[in-house]
Design a protein around this motif. Structure first.
Motif, short mmCIF file in Angstrom:
data_model
loop_
_atom_site.label_atom_id
_atom_site.label_comp_id
_atom_site.label_asym_id
_atom_site.label_seq_id
_atom_site.Cartn_x
_atom_site.Cartn_y
_atom_site.Cartn_z
N GLN A 32 0.82 -1.20 0.00
CA GLN A 32 0.00 0.00 0.00
C GLN A 32 0.87 1.26 0.00
O GLN A 32 0.51 2.26 -0.62
CB GLN A 32 -0.94 0.00 1.21
N ILE A 34 3.83 1.57 -1.45
CA ILE A 34 4.29 1.74 -2.84
C ILE A 34 3.16 2.27 -3.71
O ILE A 34 3.37 3.15 -4.55
CB ILE A 34 4.83 0.40 -3.37
N ARG A 35 1.97 1.77 -3.49
CA ARG A 35 0.82 2.23 -4.27
C ARG A 35 0.53 3.71 -4.00
O ARG A 35 0.19 4.46 -4.92
CB ARG A 35 -0.40 1.39 -3.92
N ILE A 37 2.74 5.95 -3.13
CA ILE A 37 3.79 6.75 -3.78
C ILE A 37 3.51 6.90 -5.27
O ILE A 37 3.70 7.99 -5.84
CB ILE A 37 5.18 6.09 -3.54
N ILE A 38 3.03 5.84 -5.92
CA ILE A 38 2.79 5.89 -7.37
C ILE A 38 1.48 6.60 -7.70
O ILE A 38 1.45 7.48 -8.56
CB ILE A 38 2.82 4.46 -7.95
N PHE A 39 0.38 6.20 -7.06
CA PHE A 39 -0.94 6.76 -7.33
C PHE A 39 -1.56 7.29 -6.04
O PHE A 39 -2.41 6.62 -5.44
CB PHE A 39 -1.89 5.70 -7.91
N PRO A 40 -1.17 8.47 -5.60
CA PRO A 40 -1.71 8.96 -4.31
C PRO A 40 -3.16 9.45 -4.43
O PRO A 40 -3.46 10.39 -5.16
CB PRO A 40 -0.78 10.12 -3.95
N ASP A 44 -6.42 5.86 -0.58
CA ASP A 44 -5.20 5.06 -0.38
C ASP A 44 -4.40 5.53 0.81
O ASP A 44 -3.85 4.73 1.57
CB ASP A 44 -4.34 5.09 -1.63
#
Length: 63
Positions: A32, A34-35, A37-40, A44
């Motif tokens: 979560q 990493i997710r 960081i990529i798609f804030p 999330d």
């Protein structure tokens, strides 16, 4: 006065669920994070905060 928490006083099925959750919560937090960081998104970030709180509660045996 508050009674001391004893995890062995719980039913066996609940101890099993608690043990499984404590094993899987850290990988879920990493995924979560990493997710986020990529798609804030707001959801999330809040979900990551809840997962971290659950991980801390399981680590310090508050749950």
């Amino acid at each position: 006065m508050r009674r001391k928490y004893n995890p062995y006083g719980l039913p066996p099925w609940l101890r099993t669920i608690r043990g499984a959750c404590s094993q899987f919560i850290i990988p879920f937090c990493c995924f979560q994070g990493i997710r986020v960081i990529i798609f804030p998104t707001t959801f999330d970030v809040l979900f990551l905060a809840i997962l971290i709180l659950i991980a801390v509660a399981l680590r310090f045996e508050w749950l």
